[in-house]
Design a protein around this motif. Structure first.
Motif, PDB file in Angstrom:
ATOM      1  N   LEU A   3       0.827  -1.203   0.000  1.00 44.30           N
ATOM      2  CA  LEU A   3       0.000   0.000   0.000  1.00 44.30           C
ATOM      3  C   LEU A   3       0.863   1.256   0.000  1.00 44.30           C
ATOM      4  N   LYS A   4       1.922   1.255   0.804  1.00 41.72           N
ATOM      5  CA  LYS A   4       2.823   2.410   0.853  1.00 41.72           C
ATOM      6  C   LYS A   4       3.495   2.617  -0.508  1.00 41.72           C
ATOM      7  N   TYR A   5       3.900   1.530  -1.152  1.00 40.78           N
ATOM      8  CA  TYR A   5       4.525   1.621  -2.466  1.00 40.78           C
ATOM      9  C   TYR A   5       3.545   2.173  -3.500  1.00 40.78           C
ATOM     10  N   ILE A   6       2.306   1.693  -3.467  1.00 40.79           N
ATOM     11  CA  ILE A   6       1.308   2.156  -4.428  1.00 40.79           C
ATOM     12  C   ILE A   6       1.049   3.647  -4.244  1.00 40.79           C
ATOM     13  N   LEU A   7       0.941   4.079  -2.987  1.00 38.13           N
ATOM     14  CA  LEU A   7       0.690   5.502  -2.737  1.00 38.13           C
ATOM     15  C   LEU A   7       1.880   6.361  -3.149  1.00 38.13           C
ATOM     16  N   GLN A   8       3.103   5.848  -3.007  1.00 38.91           N
ATOM     17  CA  GLN A   8       4.273   6.604  -3.442  1.00 38.91           C
ATOM     18  C   GLN A   8       4.351   6.683  -4.963  1.00 38.91           C
ATOM     19  N   VAL A   9       4.018   5.601  -5.637  1.00 41.79           N
ATOM     20  CA  VAL A   9       4.065   5.599  -7.103  1.00 41.79           C
ATOM     21  C   VAL A   9       2.999   6.534  -7.668  1.00 41.79           C
ATOM     22  N   LEU A  10       1.798   6.492  -7.107  1.00 42.04           N
ATOM     23  CA  LEU A  10       0.722   7.337  -7.603  1.00 42.04           C
ATOM     24  C   LEU A  10       0.848   8.783  -7.119  1.00 42.04           C
ATOM     25  N   ASP A  11       1.683   9.003  -6.109  1.00 38.89           N
ATOM     26  CA  ASP A  11       1.900  10.329  -5.520  1.00 38.89           C
ATOM     27  C   ASP A  11       0.572  10.964  -5.113  1.00 38.89           C
ATOM     28  N   ILE A  12      -0.173  10.200  -4.317  1.00 36.12           N
ATOM     29  CA  ILE A  12      -1.473  10.666  -3.856  1.00 36.12           C
ATOM     30  C   ILE A  12      -1.355  11.053  -2.394  1.00 36.12           C
ATOM     31  N   LYS A  13      -1.670  12.312  -2.119  1.00 41.01           N
ATOM     32  CA  LYS A  13      -1.676  12.835  -0.761  1.00 41.01           C
ATOM     33  C   LYS A  13      -2.926  13.683  -0.604  1.00 41.01           C
ATOM     34  N   GLU A  19     -11.738  20.266   1.372  1.00 43.80           N
ATOM     35  CA  GLU A  19     -13.127  20.182   1.791  1.00 43.80           C
ATOM     36  C   GLU A  19     -13.455  18.778   2.289  1.00 43.80           C
ATOM     37  N   TYR A  20     -14.629  18.666   2.882  1.00 43.44           N
ATOM     38  CA  TYR A  20     -15.080  17.398   3.451  1.00 43.44           C
ATOM     39  C   TYR A  20     -15.206  16.322   2.385  1.00 43.44           C
ATOM     40  N   LEU A  21     -15.726  16.694   1.234  1.00 41.58           N
ATOM     41  CA  LEU A  21     -15.924  15.715   0.163  1.00 41.58           C
ATOM     42  C   LEU A  21     -14.595  15.163  -0.352  1.00 41.58           C
ATOM     43  N   ALA A  22     -13.565  15.997  -0.418  1.00 48.02           N
ATOM     44  CA  ALA A  22     -12.249  15.532  -0.862  1.00 48.02           C
ATOM     45  C   ALA A  22     -11.646  14.583   0.168  1.00 48.02           C
ATOM     46  N   ASP A  23     -11.796  14.896   1.455  1.00 47.54           N
ATOM     47  CA  ASP A  23     -11.303  13.999   2.506  1.00 47.54           C
ATOM     48  C   ASP A  23     -12.060  12.681   2.481  1.00 47.54           C
ATOM     49  N   PHE A  26     -10.887  10.577  -0.471  1.00 46.71           N
ATOM     50  CA  PHE A  26      -9.574   9.992  -0.221  1.00 46.71           C
ATOM     51  C   PHE A  26      -9.702   8.797   0.722  1.00 46.71           C
ATOM     52  N   GLY A  27     -10.537   8.921   1.750  1.00 54.51           N
ATOM     53  CA  GLY A  27     -10.767   7.806   2.665  1.00 54.51           C
ATOM     54  C   GLY A  27     -11.403   6.614   1.973  1.00 54.51           C
ATOM     55  N   VAL A  28     -12.348   6.878   1.095  1.00 55.70           N
ATOM     56  CA  VAL A  28     -12.993   5.805   0.335  1.00 55.70           C
ATOM     57  C   VAL A  28     -11.979   5.127  -0.582  1.00 55.70           C
ATOM     58  N   SER A  32     -10.995   1.248  -0.266  1.00 52.95           N
ATOM     59  CA  SER A  32     -11.197   0.402  -1.449  1.00 52.95           C
ATOM     60  C   SER A  32      -9.898  -0.280  -1.855  1.00 52.95           C
ATOM     61  N   LEU A  33      -8.795   0.437  -1.766  1.00 53.14           N
ATOM     62  CA  LEU A  33      -7.494  -0.141  -2.096  1.00 53.14           C
ATOM     63  C   LEU A  33      -7.126  -1.241  -1.101  1.00 53.14           C
ATOM     64  N   LEU A  34      -7.409  -1.036   0.178  1.00 47.57           N
ATOM     65  CA  LEU A  34      -7.152  -2.074   1.180  1.00 47.57           C
ATOM     66  C   LEU A  34      -8.011  -3.302   0.930  1.00 47.57           C
ATOM     67  N   ALA A  35      -9.275  -3.099   0.584  1.00 48.03           N
ATOM     68  CA  ALA A  35     -10.150  -4.233   0.289  1.00 48.03           C
ATOM     69  C   ALA A  35      -9.664  -4.991  -0.945  1.00 48.03           C
ATOM     70  N   LEU A  36      -9.195  -4.270  -1.957  1.00 47.13           N
ATOM     71  CA  LEU A  36      -8.666  -4.919  -3.157  1.00 47.13           C
ATOM     72  C   LEU A  36      -7.413  -5.733  -2.838  1.00 47.13           C
ATOM     73  N   LEU A  37      -6.501  -5.171  -2.045  1.00 48.50           N
ATOM     74  CA  LEU A  37      -5.289  -5.908  -1.674  1.00 48.50           C
ATOM     75  C   LEU A  37      -5.621  -7.129  -0.829  1.00 48.50           C
ATOM     76  N   SER A  38      -6.609  -7.020   0.047  1.00 45.93           N
ATOM     77  CA  SER A  38      -7.029  -8.181   0.833  1.00 45.93           C
ATOM     78  C   SER A  38      -7.603  -9.266  -0.066  1.00 45.93           C
ATOM     79  N   PHE A  39      -8.410  -8.861  -1.047  1.00 47.83           N
ATOM     80  CA  PHE A  39      -8.969  -9.836  -1.983  1.00 47.83           C
ATOM     81  C   PHE A  39      -7.868 -10.524  -2.778  1.00 47.83           C
ATOM     82  N   LEU A  40      -6.854  -9.770  -3.200  1.00 47.17           N
ATOM     83  CA  LEU A  40      -5.737 -10.376  -3.931  1.00 47.17           C
ATOM     84  C   LEU A  40      -4.950 -11.336  -3.040  1.00 47.17           C
ATOM     85  N   ASN A  41      -4.780 -10.997  -1.759  1.00 46.94           N
ATOM     86  CA  ASN A  41      -4.110 -11.917  -0.834  1.00 46.94           C
ATOM     87  C   ASN A  41      -4.906 -13.203  -0.666  1.00 46.94           C
TER      88      ASN A  41
END
Length: 106
Positions: A3-13, A19-23, A26-28, A32-41
């Motif tokens: 997950l840390k590698y993916i976030l560094q490659v995509l450069d998402i911060k 605003e609330y909607l942007a936060d 980002f949380g969603v 979603s990325l954690l759920a996808l990685l769990s499914f792949l595991n």
């Protein structure tokens, strides 16, 4: 780690002072990325268990019988934990989306 590698490659911060909607989006995205990685595991665990049973490594390599048996037993526990984590992430996403849309439209 992945997950840390993916976030560094995509450069998402999350932007500072956003605003609330942007936060929320980002949380969603993170959940979603954690759920996808769990499914792949989970898929990887099932694939490895299938390959171990299909090619019968315990009879081909009797030295590794203890290791294979330990892996099979521990994999079932890890599959259960990953499944619960994945379902928890998805449940939280559904509930939080319902609460947000409820607040927006009502």
């Amino acid at each position: 780690m992945l997950l840390k590698y993916i976030l560094q490659v995509l450069d998402i911060k999350p932007p500072e002072g956003s605003e609330y909607l942007a936060d929320l989006s980002f949380g969603v995205f993170i959940l979603s990325l954690l759920a996808l990685l769990s499914f792949l595991n989970i898929t990887g665990y099932f694939l490895s268990l299938h390959l171990i049973q299909r090619y019968d490594f315990t009879t081909k390599y009797p030295k590794f019988k203890k290791i294979v048996n330990f892996y099979e037993k521990s994999s079932l526990f890890l599959i259960l934990m990953e499944t619960l984590f994945c379902l928890g992430c998805l449940t939280f996403l559904v509930i939080s989306a319902f609460m947000v849309f409820k607040n927006i439209f009502i």
